[in-house]
Design a protein around this motif. Structure first.
Motif, PDB file in Angstrom:
ATOM      1  N   LEU A 111     -12.542  70.048   5.345  1.00 50.27           N
ATOM      2  CA  LEU A 111     -11.343  69.932   4.534  1.00 50.27           C
ATOM      3  C   LEU A 111     -11.113  71.224   3.768  1.00 50.27           C
ATOM      4  O   LEU A 111     -12.057  71.871   3.307  1.00 50.27           O
ATOM      5  CB  LEU A 111     -11.478  68.773   3.545  1.00 50.27           C
ATOM      6  N   TYR A 112      -9.816  71.591   3.681  1.00 54.59           N
ATOM      7  CA  TYR A 112      -9.446  72.825   2.960  1.00 54.59           C
ATOM      8  C   TYR A 112      -8.759  72.447   1.661  1.00 54.59           C
ATOM      9  O   TYR A 112      -7.862  71.598   1.632  1.00 54.59           O
ATOM     10  CB  TYR A 112      -8.515  73.682   3.803  1.00 54.59           C
ATOM     11  N   GLN A 113      -9.187  73.040   0.601  1.00 57.84           N
ATOM     12  CA  GLN A 113      -8.557  72.790  -0.686  1.00 57.84           C
ATOM     13  C   GLN A 113      -7.292  73.623  -0.826  1.00 57.84           C
ATOM     14  O   GLN A 113      -7.156  74.678  -0.215  1.00 57.84           O
ATOM     15  CB  GLN A 113      -9.530  73.144  -1.820  1.00 57.84           C
ATOM     16  N   GLU A 114      -6.347  73.135  -1.631  1.00 61.02           N
ATOM     17  CA  GLU A 114      -5.107  73.864  -1.872  1.00 61.02           C
ATOM     18  C   GLU A 114      -5.420  75.153  -2.627  1.00 61.02           C
ATOM     19  O   GLU A 114      -6.280  75.192  -3.493  1.00 61.02           O
ATOM     20  CB  GLU A 114      -4.172  72.996  -2.708  1.00 61.02           C
ATOM     21  N   GLU A 115      -4.725  76.243  -2.214  1.00 67.07           N
ATOM     22  CA  GLU A 115      -4.915  77.533  -2.872  1.00 67.07           C
ATOM     23  C   GLU A 115      -4.589  77.420  -4.359  1.00 67.07           C
ATOM     24  O   GLU A 115      -3.574  76.826  -4.739  1.00 67.07           O
ATOM     25  CB  GLU A 115      -4.013  78.593  -2.244  1.00 67.07           C
ATOM     26  N   PRO A 116      -5.424  77.983  -5.235  1.00 63.80           N
ATOM     27  CA  PRO A 116      -5.171  77.890  -6.691  1.00 63.80           C
ATOM     28  C   PRO A 116      -3.820  78.489  -7.076  1.00 63.80           C
ATOM     29  O   PRO A 116      -3.112  77.946  -7.922  1.00 63.80           O
ATOM     30  CB  PRO A 116      -6.325  78.701  -7.300  1.00 63.80           C
ATOM     31  N   GLU A 117      -3.436  79.614  -6.418  1.00 62.28           N
ATOM     32  CA  GLU A 117      -2.172  80.252  -6.768  1.00 62.28           C
ATOM     33  C   GLU A 117      -0.989  79.330  -6.453  1.00 62.28           C
ATOM     34  O   GLU A 117      -0.024  79.252  -7.220  1.00 62.28           O
ATOM     35  CB  GLU A 117      -2.012  81.567  -6.004  1.00 62.28           C
ATOM     36  N   MET A 118      -1.079  78.624  -5.301  1.00 64.07           N
ATOM     37  CA  MET A 118       0.013  77.741  -4.910  1.00 64.07           C
ATOM     38  C   MET A 118       0.128  76.563  -5.871  1.00 64.07           C
ATOM     39  O   MET A 118       1.215  76.164  -6.268  1.00 64.07           O
ATOM     40  CB  MET A 118      -0.212  77.250  -3.482  1.00 64.07           C
ATOM     41  N   ALA A 119      -1.031  76.011  -6.259  1.00 66.59           N
ATOM     42  CA  ALA A 119      -1.022  74.891  -7.199  1.00 66.59           C
ATOM     43  C   ALA A 119      -0.441  75.328  -8.534  1.00 66.59           C
ATOM     44  O   ALA A 119       0.339  74.609  -9.167  1.00 66.59           O
ATOM     45  CB  ALA A 119      -2.438  74.360  -7.379  1.00 66.59           C
ATOM     46  N   ASP A 120      -0.825  76.546  -8.968  1.00 63.43           N
ATOM     47  CA  ASP A 120      -0.317  77.075 -10.227  1.00 63.43           C
ATOM     48  C   ASP A 120       1.196  77.267 -10.162  1.00 63.43           C
ATOM     49  O   ASP A 120       1.925  76.988 -11.120  1.00 63.43           O
ATOM     50  CB  ASP A 120      -1.011  78.403 -10.521  1.00 63.43           C
ATOM     51  N   GLU A 121       1.684  77.724  -8.995  1.00 61.37           N
ATOM     52  CA  GLU A 121       3.118  77.924  -8.824  1.00 61.37           C
ATOM     53  C   GLU A 121       3.869  76.597  -8.903  1.00 61.37           C
ATOM     54  O   GLU A 121       4.932  76.506  -9.524  1.00 61.37           O
ATOM     55  CB  GLU A 121       3.379  78.592  -7.462  1.00 61.37           C
ATOM     56  N   ASP A 149       2.898  73.925 -10.488  1.00 65.73           N
ATOM     57  CA  ASP A 149       2.865  73.465 -11.886  1.00 65.73           C
ATOM     58  C   ASP A 149       3.954  74.145 -12.715  1.00 65.73           C
ATOM     59  O   ASP A 149       4.652  73.504 -13.505  1.00 65.73           O
ATOM     60  CB  ASP A 149       1.489  73.753 -12.506  1.00 65.73           C
ATOM     61  N   LYS A 150       4.096  75.477 -12.508  1.00 65.65           N
ATOM     62  CA  LYS A 150       5.125  76.218 -13.253  1.00 65.65           C
ATOM     63  C   LYS A 150       6.523  75.751 -12.873  1.00 65.65           C
ATOM     64  O   LYS A 150       7.397  75.645 -13.732  1.00 65.65           O
ATOM     65  CB  LYS A 150       4.986  77.721 -12.969  1.00 65.65           C
ATOM     66  N   PHE A 151       6.698  75.456 -11.579  1.00 71.19           N
ATOM     67  CA  PHE A 151       8.006  74.986 -11.130  1.00 71.19           C
ATOM     68  C   PHE A 151       8.324  73.625 -11.753  1.00 71.19           C
ATOM     69  O   PHE A 151       9.454  73.369 -12.179  1.00 71.19           O
ATOM     70  CB  PHE A 151       8.012  74.883  -9.605  1.00 71.19           C
ATOM     71  N   GLN A 152       7.302  72.738 -11.835  1.00 74.62           N
ATOM     72  CA  GLN A 152       7.506  71.426 -12.436  1.00 74.62           C
ATOM     73  C   GLN A 152       7.856  71.545 -13.915  1.00 74.62           C
ATOM     74  O   GLN A 152       8.757  70.851 -14.409  1.00 74.62           O
ATOM     75  CB  GLN A 152       6.234  70.580 -12.260  1.00 74.62           C
ATOM     76  N   GLN A 153       7.188  72.456 -14.595  1.00 66.31           N
ATOM     77  CA  GLN A 153       7.497  72.679 -16.008  1.00 66.31           C
ATOM     78  C   GLN A 153       8.914  73.224 -16.189  1.00 66.31           C
ATOM     79  O   GLN A 153       9.640  72.809 -17.108  1.00 66.31           O
ATOM     80  CB  GLN A 153       6.480  73.647 -16.617  1.00 66.31           C
ATOM     81  N   LEU A 154       9.285  74.119 -15.288  1.00 65.68           N
ATOM     82  CA  LEU A 154      10.637  74.686 -15.355  1.00 65.68           C
ATOM     83  C   LEU A 154      11.675  73.599 -15.133  1.00 65.68           C
ATOM     84  O   LEU A 154      12.709  73.552 -15.817  1.00 65.68           O
ATOM     85  CB  LEU A 154      10.781  75.786 -14.289  1.00 65.68           C
ATOM     86  N   TRP A 155      11.407  72.704 -14.183  1.00 69.88           N
ATOM     87  CA  TRP A 155      12.330  71.592 -13.888  1.00 69.88           C
ATOM     88  C   TRP A 155      12.493  70.700 -15.120  1.00 69.88           C
ATOM     89  O   TRP A 155      13.606  70.290 -15.460  1.00 69.88           O
ATOM     90  CB  TRP A 155      11.790  70.800 -12.701  1.00 69.88           C
ATOM     91  N   GLU A 156      11.369  70.404 -15.780  1.00 68.72           N
ATOM     92  CA  GLU A 156      11.413  69.534 -16.960  1.00 68.72           C
ATOM     93  C   GLU A 156      12.219  70.195 -18.084  1.00 68.72           C
ATOM     94  O   GLU A 156      12.999  69.525 -18.772  1.00 68.72           O
ATOM     95  CB  GLU A 156       9.981  69.235 -17.423  1.00 68.72           C
ATOM     96  N   ARG A 157      12.040  71.492 -18.271  1.00 67.97           N
ATOM     97  CA  ARG A 157      12.808  72.201 -19.296  1.00 67.97           C
ATOM     98  C   ARG A 157      14.298  72.200 -18.970  1.00 67.97           C
ATOM     99  O   ARG A 157      15.151  72.056 -19.854  1.00 67.97           O
ATOM    100  CB  ARG A 157      12.312  73.638 -19.426  1.00 67.97           C
TER     101      ARG A 157
END
Length: 407
Positions: free
Chosen positions: A2-12, A14-22
């Motif tokens: 199993l391959y874990q999701e890239e940290p950079e992609m997950a971080d991106e 998260d930022k997109f979700q925060q931007l959407w909420e704002r």
């Protein structure tokens, strides 16, 4: 495994979700940034969505966000994310301009011009923009009389302002104005300066102009090698038919490159295939003389006929068409050239045709034939003096007098 999701992609994400909420919370800057991200090319897991992009620009524009108003106006006038709404796009561009965005006034003017608005409104918008692009568009209005009387002097003034600000197309047109003396005193040095600036900065229309400057030595020293290089660049980058014909000429003349008639023939063939009218004539001459190819008078006749469809008064083409046509078809061409230009070579060909076969002149036209022969003799056309002194010509004179006596 199993391959874990890239940290950079997950971080991106998260930022997109925060931007959407704002954005959903009503923050105008967040709505603008979210729309921008949705309109970008797909990156990571964030898909491009022009409908959502337009929606969020709408929300931000409602709150007076200047960038959102500008981008929304563009979408409303270019079928992005929904149907066009030109009146609203114009209003948004105007509001952005009044808030200090000069580019918005330029786009406002462009859209007005596309919609066929009164030219006074278009000119007012461009003048308020005060950008190089606006000055260039103003120059085009006056140069070509688009809704206003043609005013080349005013066009040159606007070309100059735009060129001085680094506008490449304006520099090219300004160079052409100096070259032709249109709206300004003819000055080949200034013409060369501006055309070279445009060409060296990537204006493909300027390539041929710069090459011709080097070829003819207009505004600079003649440099056939540089002329060849710029014509070649013009053809390779923009497939300009005119450049292909010029390359054929340079190969045929051996200027700037080693003389190669085969390459000259092939380049001129490319020019004809690309739609260059002058190349029809130059390629026909190569078929006539067998330069770079076999002699093919039938092909030459077809090319000359096509050329004359667009240039019916071209005397050179008519002369050569006469040279390779049957006698009965040739005589009208030589007659046309002689009457147009008093050409001694055409006069000589008329004399030759008038003394033989189906084109033999009747006795009453002999005096005209005699006049043509004397013209050819004065111009030292090879063979003319020999014919004038020949027994054959003396026999024609006797035949003329016998015909006049019997009348």
């Amino acid at each position: 495994m199993l391959y874990q999701e890239e940290p950079e992609m997950a971080d991106e994400q998260d930022k997109f979700q925060q931007l959407w909420e704002r954005a959903e919370a009503g923050e105008a800057e967040a709505q603008f940034e979210l729309a921008w991200k949705l309109g970008e090319e797909k990156t990571g897991n964030i898909p491009t969505d022009h409908i959502a992009e337009r929606f969020w620009y709408e929300r931000a524009a409602e709150q007076g966000h200047q960038g959102a108003m500008f981008n929304l106006a563009f979408m409303l006038s270019n079928h992005e994310g929904g149907e066009n709404d030109i009146p609203r796009a114009l209003e948004l561009y105007r509001r952005c301009g009044e808030l200090g965005d000069r580019e918005a006034f330029f786009d406002y003017g462009v859209l007005l011009e596309k919609q066929g608005a009164p030219v006074e409104q278009v000119i007012a918008a461009y003048r308020r923009a005060e950008t190089p692009e606006a000055w260039f568009n103003l120059a085009l209005l006056y140069d070509y009389g688009r809704g206003v009387p043609v005013d080349h002097r005013r066009a040159v003034r606007y070309y100059q302002r735009a060129a001085d600000a680094g506008h490449i197309e304006a520099a090219c047109n300004l160079g052409a104005s100096y070259h032709h003396g249109t709206g300004v005193r003819k000055d080949e040095h200034k013409a060369f300066f501006y055309i070279r600036f445009a060409a060296e900065n990537g204006d493909e229309l300027a390539y041929c102009g710069l090459a011709e400057g080097y070829y003819f030595g207009e505004g600079t020293r003649k440099n056939y090698r540089k002329a060849f290089e710029w014509f070649r660049r013009s053809y390779l980058q923009s497939r300009r038919a005119k450049a292909a014909d010029w390359l054929g000429a340079l190969y045929a003349e051996g200027k700037g490159v080693r003389r190669d008639l085969r390459k000259a023939f092939l380049w001129r063939k490319k020019a004809v295939a690309s739609g260059d009218e002058p190349a029809l004539f130059s390629l026909a001459l190569m078929y006539i003389h067998g330069e770079g190819t076999e002699k093919k008078p039938d092909e030459a006749r077809k090319l000359l006929a096509r050329f004359l469809e667009h240039n019916p008064d071209d005397c050179d083409a008519r002369y050569w068409l006469g040279m390779i046509s049957p006698a009965a078809e040739a005589l009208p061409h030589f007659d046309f050239v002689y009457r147009r230009e008093h050409d001694p070579w055409s006069a000589w060909q008329i004399v030759r045709l008038g003394l033989k076969g189906e084109c033999r002149f009747p006795p009453e036209r002999f005096r005209e034939l005699e006049k043509l022969l004397h013209l050819a003799v004065r111009k030292k056309i090879p063979g003319a003096l020999r014919l004038l002194r020949s027994r054959r010509w003396q026999a024609e004179i006797r035949r003329k007098y016998m015909a006049e006596t019997c009348m």
